[in-house]
Design an enzyme around this catalytic site. Structure first.
Site, PDB file in Angstrom:
ATOM      1  CG  ASP A 223      -1.955   0.987   1.298  1.00  0.00           C
ATOM      2  OD1 ASP A 223      -2.836   0.910   0.434  1.00  0.00           O
ATOM      3  OD2 ASP A 223      -1.940   1.861   2.183  1.00  0.00           O
ATOM      4  CD  GLU A 274      16.574 -14.186   4.113  1.00  0.00           C
ATOM      5  OE1 GLU A 274      16.002 -14.830   5.023  1.00  0.00           O
ATOM      6  OE2 GLU A 274      17.091 -13.071   4.291  1.00  0.00           O
TER       7      GLU A 274
HETATM    8  C1  NOJ Z   1      -4.457   2.898  -0.852  1.00  0.00           C
HETATM    9  C2  NOJ Z   1      -5.588   1.950  -0.580  1.00  0.00           C
HETATM   10  O1  NOJ Z   1      -5.859   1.215  -1.734  1.00  0.00           O
HETATM   11  C3  NOJ Z   1      -6.740   2.811  -0.120  1.00  0.00           C
HETATM   12  O2  NOJ Z   1      -7.940   2.099  -0.077  1.00  0.00           O
HETATM   13  C4  NOJ Z   1      -6.371   3.395   1.214  1.00  0.00           C
HETATM   14  O3  NOJ Z   1      -7.397   4.267   1.635  1.00  0.00           O
HETATM   15  C5  NOJ Z   1      -5.066   4.175   1.136  1.00  0.00           C
HETATM   16  N1  NOJ Z   1      -4.054   3.484   0.394  1.00  0.00           N
HETATM   17  C6  NOJ Z   1      -4.513   4.445   2.514  1.00  0.00           C
HETATM   18  O4  NOJ Z   1      -4.020   3.257   3.074  1.00  0.00           O
END
Ligand code: NOJ
Ligand code: CA
Length: 560
Positions: A223, A274
């Protein structure tokens, strides 16, 4: 089918160097709260995923990407993690996770899980410790705490705005009751950003990676992979409002794409190496060009990155030709496969997006009062054609749950039902992303269309979805589900993911025409019908009479 037969299938998945599974895989995104609810609380859960693994096998996907299921107060639907090494009770237990993973592997389906390293929940034990500790303490140094500006520190440390709207800084009250320091949150105030220059943060995430790798996951979707490192001195920055919320179009943004972030992924690449079995990292990095995104997938960094430039391309043949060509230059140049994606839980579903008639920056969403409302039949027709094109492209493709049913964005959710922090933080100015997150329909005649046994559903489902339920589409030769199944089966037969693309000349500007091995793909994005070449039609996004291809239609033709 016996489990021995199922296991034999797993073993045939490619894993030789250069033919690793993720180079060609079709990866299906499960947004767990909206997939299938087994205990009737209206929120999908991990046993719900396990219960539908056979359906995913029948659909023909190679892998699942599971959006966050870790312990979380759910302020941002799980992207606010309070414990990275446990399952939220809302979704089940670690034993449910293990059963789901084993069930997927038995069916030859890999599993990658979401990892959220840019920020934690404010309920994470580290953040709670930081709040209780003094300014300048090691506990505060795991996050981005700063003194405020102004005579009494009453102003935020800089002018940054949260991706979800409003300021990116929140002031805390110190333990003696006085107004204190500020902490940075690029997203909701419940999502404090970690300080990735702190070795303790790096060590903790190595532990988290190992925890899930040891359990057997095949990789991670990372993310906000472009956000971890912030520019020295945290300089002021005002985003371009046209840029979409997750990444500006500007060349330099002090909280996106800072060079130091690559060190983190080099470290993770070595850690994954690894382990056996081609574990992979996929970057969620919103960057203005494919060339820039390719920096995340250099040989010793991540393995894949979402191709958001492709997702954001309009339904326009020359724009699509350009982005496909650019992608096929940029990613292979660094030894990575291109990926392709049309929908996910952060964007307007492509069955609606492709028929919008007004600008709609990512994250804005669409609601009853938005300009440029889509025409549903046109959107679905274009979406079917777009997917038919996408699944013929070499590389790996991501699908988002429900697109195989042709689900549109839900536009008329009642205001009171909306839950995206974007909606609250912009005071309703942006609708946000709830419209693509509505629980999906399985059985037309069941409560909540089979999503939950009680009929409960955390967002209301539209009544038209009875006709889109999976059981209403199975066996219907014209359904979107039948189209997806056919495309995935032919893609596998013709090994299109591992193929190469050759553009075909002799067609008008409004036509996309290319070959991948023995499959010729023609997509007509113009108004006039297009004459098709000889050959056996193996897939078509709409029924085609004779050899003339109507508007907004794509076909696969097998040629010698
Ligand atoms: C990207 C994620 O896909 C989204 O849903 C989220 O709100 C933001 N990152 C923050 O983590
Ligand atoms: Ca549930």
């Amino acid at each position: 089918m016996t489990s021995t037969e199922l296991l034999a299938d797993t073993e045939t998945l490619p894993s030789a160097p250069g033919a690793e599974w993720w180079r060609t895989a079709v990866i299906y995104q499960i947004y767990p709260r909206s997939f299938a609810d087994t205990n009737g609380d209206g929120i999908g859960d991990l046993p719900g995923v396990t219960a539908h693994l056979d359906d995913l096998r029948e659909l023909g996907v190679d892998a699942i990407w599971l959006s966050p299921f870790q312990r979380s107060p759910q302020k941002d639907a799980g992207y606010d993690v309070a414990d990275y090494c446990d399952v939220d009770p809302l979704f089940g237990t670690l034993a449910d996770f293990d059963a789901m993973l084993a069930g997927a592997h038995e069916r030859g389906i890999r599993l990658i899980v979401d990892l959220v390293p840019n920020h934690s929940s404010d309920q994470h034990v580290w953040f709670q410790e930081a709040l209780a500790a003094a300014p300048g303490s090691p506990a505060r140094a795991r996050y981005m705490f700063r003194d405020g500006e102004g005579a009494h520190g009453e102003l935020p440390p800089n002018n940054w705005e949260s991706v979800f709207g409003g300021p990116a800084w929140t002031r805390v009250t110190e333990s003696d009751g006085t107004p204190g320091q500020w902490y940075l949150h690029l997203f909701d105030s419940s999502q404090p950003d970690f300080d990735w220059s702190n070795p303790e943060v790096r060590a903790e995430f190595r532990r988290v990676l190992r925890f899930w790798l040891d359990r057997g996951v095949d990789g991670f979707r990372v993310d906000v992979a472009h956000g971890l490192i912030k520019a020295e001195g945290l300089p002021d920055y005002t985003p371009d409002p046209a840029g979409g919320s997750m990444g500006g179009n500007e060349a330099s943004v002090p909280y996106w794409a800072q060079p130091g972030v690559h060190e983190v992924y080099r470290d993770w690449h070595a850690l994954l190496a690894e382990y056996d079995g081609d574990r992979a990292l996929c970057a969620e990095a919103w960057l203005p060009t494919v060339e820039k995104t390719a920096l995340w997938v250099r040989p010793d960094e991540m393995h894949q990155a979402f191709n958001f430039a492709y997702l954001e391309t309009a339904w326009d043949a020359s724009a699509l030709r350009d982005i496909v060509a650019e992608s096929l230059r940029a990613y292979p140049a660094v030894g990575a496969p291109s990926t392709w994606v049309l929908s996910n839980h952060d964007v307007v579903r492509h069955a609606s997006r492709l028929a919008l008639t007004a600008e709609n920056p990512q994250g804005a969403g669409i609601g009853p009062l938005s300009p440029g409302q889509p025409i549903p039949t046109l959107g679905l027709r274009r979406a079917r054609a777009a997917t038919t094109v996408m699944l013929a492209l070499p590389g790996s493709a991501y699908l988002y749950q429900g697109e195989e049913l042709g689900l549109p964005e839900v536009i008329d959710l009642p205001d009171g039902a909306r839950q995206d922090p974007t909606w609250f933080r912009t005071h309703g100015e942006r609708y946000g992303r709830d419209g693509c997150r509505v629980p999906i329909p399985w059985y037309s005649a069941a409560p909540a269309y089979g999503f939950s046994p009680t009929g409960a559903s955390w967002l209301p489902q539209p009544s038209e979805w009875a006709g889109l339920a999976r059981d209403a589409q199975v066996g219907d030769p014209l359904s979107t589900l039948t189209l997806y199944r056919g495309l995935l089966a032919e893609r596998r037969t013709h090994r299109l993911g591992a193929g190469a693309l050759e553009w075909l000349g002799g067609y008008g500007d409004d036509v996309l025409a290319f070959r991948n091995g023995r499959v010729t793909v023609i997509a007509n994005l113009g108004a006039a019908p297009v004459a098709l070449p000889e050959g056996r039609m193996v897939a078509a996004s709409e029924p085609v009479d004779g050899r003339m291809l109507p508007t907004d239609t794509a076909v696969w033709i097998e040629t010698e």
